[in-house]
Structure formats: C-alpha cells, structure tokens
Design an enzyme around this catalytic site. Sequence first.
Site, PDB file in Angstrom:
ATOM      1  N   THR A  41      26.411  61.107   0.427  1.00 24.46           N
ATOM      2  CA  THR A  41      27.147  60.741   1.647  1.00 24.46           C
ATOM      3  C   THR A  41      28.609  60.397   1.327  1.00 24.46           C
ATOM      4  O   THR A  41      29.488  60.664   2.138  1.00 24.46           O
ATOM      5  CB  THR A  41      26.485  59.564   2.412  1.00 24.46           C
ATOM      6  OG1 THR A  41      26.513  58.397   1.593  1.00 24.46           O
ATOM      7  CG2 THR A  41      25.067  59.894   2.818  1.00 24.46           C
ATOM      8  N   ASN A  42      28.864  59.820   0.154  1.00 24.18           N
ATOM      9  CA  ASN A  42      30.266  59.561  -0.213  1.00 24.18           C
ATOM     10  C   ASN A  42      31.010  60.879  -0.433  1.00 24.18           C
ATOM     11  O   ASN A  42      32.177  61.009  -0.060  1.00 24.18           O
ATOM     12  CB  ASN A  42      30.349  58.691  -1.471  1.00 24.18           C
ATOM     13  CG  ASN A  42      30.234  57.227  -1.140  1.00 24.18           C
ATOM     14  OD1 ASN A  42      31.138  56.648  -0.550  1.00 24.18           O
ATOM     15  ND2 ASN A  42      29.091  56.633  -1.471  1.00 24.18           N
TER      16      ASN A  42
ATOM     17  N   ARG B 281      23.798  64.374 -24.292  1.00 28.80           N
ATOM     18  CA  ARG B 281      24.803  63.994 -23.300  1.00 28.80           C
ATOM     19  C   ARG B 281      26.090  64.814 -23.468  1.00 28.80           C
ATOM     20  O   ARG B 281      26.637  65.361 -22.508  1.00 28.80           O
ATOM     21  CB  ARG B 281      25.110  62.498 -23.430  1.00 28.80           C
ATOM     22  CG  ARG B 281      25.902  61.935 -22.282  1.00 28.80           C
ATOM     23  CD  ARG B 281      26.108  60.445 -22.418  1.00 28.80           C
ATOM     24  NE  ARG B 281      24.854  59.705 -22.458  1.00 28.80           N
ATOM     25  CZ  ARG B 281      24.094  59.442 -21.395  1.00 28.80           C
ATOM     26  NH1 ARG B 281      24.467  59.858 -20.209  1.00 28.80           N
ATOM     27  NH2 ARG B 281      22.964  58.778 -21.520  1.00 28.80           N
TER      28      ARG B 281
ATOM     29  N   MET C  53      24.463  59.749 -11.252  1.00 28.48           N
ATOM     30  CA  MET C  53      23.608  58.777 -11.931  1.00 28.48           C
ATOM     31  C   MET C  53      23.478  59.028 -13.434  1.00 28.48           C
ATOM     32  O   MET C  53      22.439  58.784 -14.023  1.00 28.48           O
ATOM     33  CB  MET C  53      22.215  58.768 -11.267  1.00 28.48           C
ATOM     34  CG  MET C  53      22.252  58.427  -9.790  1.00 28.48           C
ATOM     35  SD  MET C  53      23.113  56.873  -9.435  1.00 28.48           S
ATOM     36  CE  MET C  53      21.857  55.723  -9.958  1.00 28.48           C
TER      37      MET C  53
ATOM     38  N   LEU D 239      28.796  59.270 -18.471  1.00 25.23           N
ATOM     39  CA  LEU D 239      29.578  60.383 -19.030  1.00 25.23           C
ATOM     40  C   LEU D 239      29.819  60.113 -20.511  1.00 25.23           C
ATOM     41  O   LEU D 239      29.954  58.960 -20.931  1.00 25.23           O
ATOM     42  CB  LEU D 239      30.911  60.506 -18.292  1.00 25.23           C
ATOM     43  CG  LEU D 239      30.790  60.965 -16.839  1.00 25.23           C
ATOM     44  CD1 LEU D 239      32.087  60.699 -16.090  1.00 25.23           C
ATOM     45  CD2 LEU D 239      30.405  62.442 -16.757  1.00 25.23           C
TER      46      LEU D 239
ATOM     47  N   HIS E 177      31.542  52.045  -6.575  1.00 26.27           N
ATOM     48  CA  HIS E 177      30.430  51.189  -6.979  1.00 26.27           C
ATOM     49  C   HIS E 177      30.126  50.211  -5.839  1.00 26.27           C
ATOM     50  O   HIS E 177      31.052  49.619  -5.270  1.00 26.27           O
ATOM     51  CB  HIS E 177      30.816  50.429  -8.256  1.00 26.27           C
ATOM     52  CG  HIS E 177      29.711  49.574  -8.771  1.00 26.27           C
ATOM     53  ND1 HIS E 177      28.656  50.081  -9.483  1.00 26.27           N
ATOM     54  CD2 HIS E 177      29.482  48.241  -8.641  1.00 26.27           C
ATOM     55  CE1 HIS E 177      27.819  49.095  -9.785  1.00 26.27           C
ATOM     56  NE2 HIS E 177      28.305  47.972  -9.290  1.00 26.27           N
TER      57      HIS E 177
HETATM   58  C1  GRF Z   1      26.583  54.671  -3.403  1.00 23.04           C
HETATM   59  O1  GRF Z   1      26.137  53.410  -3.004  1.00 23.04           O
HETATM   60  C2  GRF Z   1      27.573  54.541  -4.525  1.00 23.04           C
HETATM   61  O2  GRF Z   1      28.351  53.396  -4.466  1.00 23.04           O
HETATM   62  C3  GRF Z   1      26.681  54.465  -5.737  1.00 23.04           C
HETATM   63  O3  GRF Z   1      25.636  55.361  -5.456  1.00 23.04           O
HETATM   64  C4  GRF Z   1      25.470  55.495  -4.041  1.00 23.04           C
HETATM   65  C5  GRF Z   1      25.583  56.939  -3.714  1.00 23.04           C
HETATM   66  O4  GRF Z   1      25.304  57.230  -2.375  1.00 23.04           O
HETATM   67  N1  GRF Z   1      27.440  54.755  -6.927  1.00 23.04           N
HETATM   68  P1  GRF Z   1      25.645  58.675  -1.796  1.00 23.04           P
HETATM   69  O5  GRF Z   1      24.919  59.694  -2.669  1.00 23.04           O
HETATM   70  O6  GRF Z   1      27.118  58.850  -1.829  1.00 23.04           O
HETATM   71  O7  GRF Z   1      25.087  58.670  -0.416  1.00 23.04           O
END
Ligand code: GRF
Length: 315
Positions: free
Chosen positions: A14-15, A65, A90, A93, A109
């Site tokens: 979503t971000n 990695r 997730m 790096l 974050h």
């Molecule tokens: C968000 O809460 C972001 O801050 C964290 O992981 C989540 C990702 O959400 N790092 P989305 O995949 O962007 O919906």
Amino acid sequence: MKTPVVVLISGTGTNMAALVYAAKHPDCPYEIVLVASNNPDAPGLILASAEGIATFAHPHTGLKRAEFDAILDAEIRKSGAQYVALAGYMRLLSPEFIANWRDRIVNIHPSLLPAHKGLHTHEAVLAAGERVTGCTVHVVTEALDDGPVLGQTEVAVIDGDTPETLAARVLIAEHQLYSRCLAGFVAAATGPEALIAQVRARAVALPEADEVTSHGMPCWGIIKGKKFAYVSNDHHGDGKVALLVKISGVEEQATLIENDPDRYYRPPYFGDGWVGIRLDLGDNDWDHIGEWLARSWRAVAPPRLTKLMSIADEF
Ligand code: GRF
C-alpha cells in the site's frame, strides 16, 4: 524530467501504491520506474503492473544475501532508477548493496524512530502504554531502522486500540508521509542548487580557480584570468540546468550533439568553443563532469599552471 525510483516490496504494497499515485501528479519530482520484490506472490506486483509499471520478482530462497542483492542491483540498474524506496521490504539488505546505493535508499517504518526498531512495533507501543506512536521515513544505513530521519508523523493511540487497529491508522499516516519525504529528498539532491553545488565542489578544487557570477549564472575561472565553466539554470526560461564548458571547436561540438542530442547542445551566445551538458537528466556521472571541468580549465589556464599539472600527471 522526473527522477527515476525503484520501490522494493514484499507484501501488500500500500505504501508503494501511495508513492505511485503521488508520482502521477505533474509537480512530483520522482517517478516509479520499477517495482521489485523478493516474493513473486506479493499482491503489490499486480497493482504495479496494472498501472503500467515494470515489475521484477525473484524468490530469495536458496540464495545468499549478497547473491540475491546482486541480482536485484543488476535489475535496478537496468531500469535506470537513481533511488531505492523500501516499502514493506521484509529482507535486510547486504552491506554491499547499501554501499553501492549510499544515501540513495529510503525506508518507511511504523514507529517514531528511534523508538521501537524492528518488527511488532504496534504491540510494543500498546504493551508500554504509550499514548502516541507514528511513522518515520529515513535514509537507510547499515544499521537496522537507523539513518538520518527525513520526516515523522505522530499518531494518537486510542483507548481499546489493538495492534491491528493501530497499524491501520498508522498506515494512513504512512501513505501521507512517504511521498512528501521522498519528493523532498529527491528534489534536494537533484534540484538546481544541488547540481550547482556538485559542479562548484569540482570546479573550485582546480588550481587557482574561483567563482563569480556572470549574467546571473554561477561561473568559474582562473583568478584574474579566463572563465572555464558556467552553470546555466533556466536561462531565458529554457527549463534546462546545464554545465557549459570549453571544447576544441565546432567539429567536436557537432559530434557530441549528434551522438547524444538529449544531453549536449550548442549554448546560445557562447559560440563554437563551448558545449552545454545537461545536468538535469537524472543520470549524472560526476567523475565525468569533473573530467570535463579539468579539461576546460586546461584550455584557459596560463602555461605556468598547465605545466605544473602536466608534471603532476606524470606521477
Ligand atoms: C508498513 O507498515 C511499513 O511501515 C512497514 O511495512 C508495512 C508495509 O505495508 N515497513 P505495505 O506493504 O506498504 O502496505
């Protein structure tokens, strides 16, 4: 020209979507050119494709990695991206990747850093009985959830909040914050002042060079001598930021323009002995620009200075 950015995701994205939609605004200084994931099933990839954005997915299982990050790095370079935005990516790096993209990776974050680094931030906030949490956008360094903060938004905790309700509300704040911070960060690094500062650092490092202003343009010359470089910034409203340096003459000028007409141009009023090199295309090779400046300096420097340089070159 907008600065090309890659977004790395592992999940919902979503971000990433918020960054993509914000980038559609004509004033936004960045565009998303690639969405890449270590999870081929990341739902965000479908949204990115539907929006006409190139996607890349490669599972990291079985790879070291650094090996996985090298694959990612190659793909990002192919896309032309200049910045990396992590959005729910997730995976840590590798230090190599971070070094290669130093000061060009940002992350979001879901806490007010430096509080609550790592996972399960909302549980930690509720367990500690905190009344305010929020989100942070920061530059990525080798240390987890560390690095210079670009922006934060506070979010109030409501009585009865669960980790899920709190996460959902913080996410709304994230979507507002991320694009603003990324836009500001990219604009600060790629705007005219930042480009002029890059040229300045290299020009004044040349022997007996100083800066003056000529016809409103910052320019560099030998002290009490000739000029060897100008930066043209939206000169007569042409919308370009460009470095003007000396070249050997009309033939070299024509060859440069023919080979790369988007980058090189004949600067009006300067004649055949100069070429304009666009600095606003988002892909500057600053070492190469430094070489142009040194060459232009040589073209105007008096023999007593060029002799010194030639001697220095021999060592
Ligand atoms: C968000 O809460 C972001 O801050 C964290 O992981 C989540 C990702 O959400 N790092 P989305 O995949 O962007 O919906």
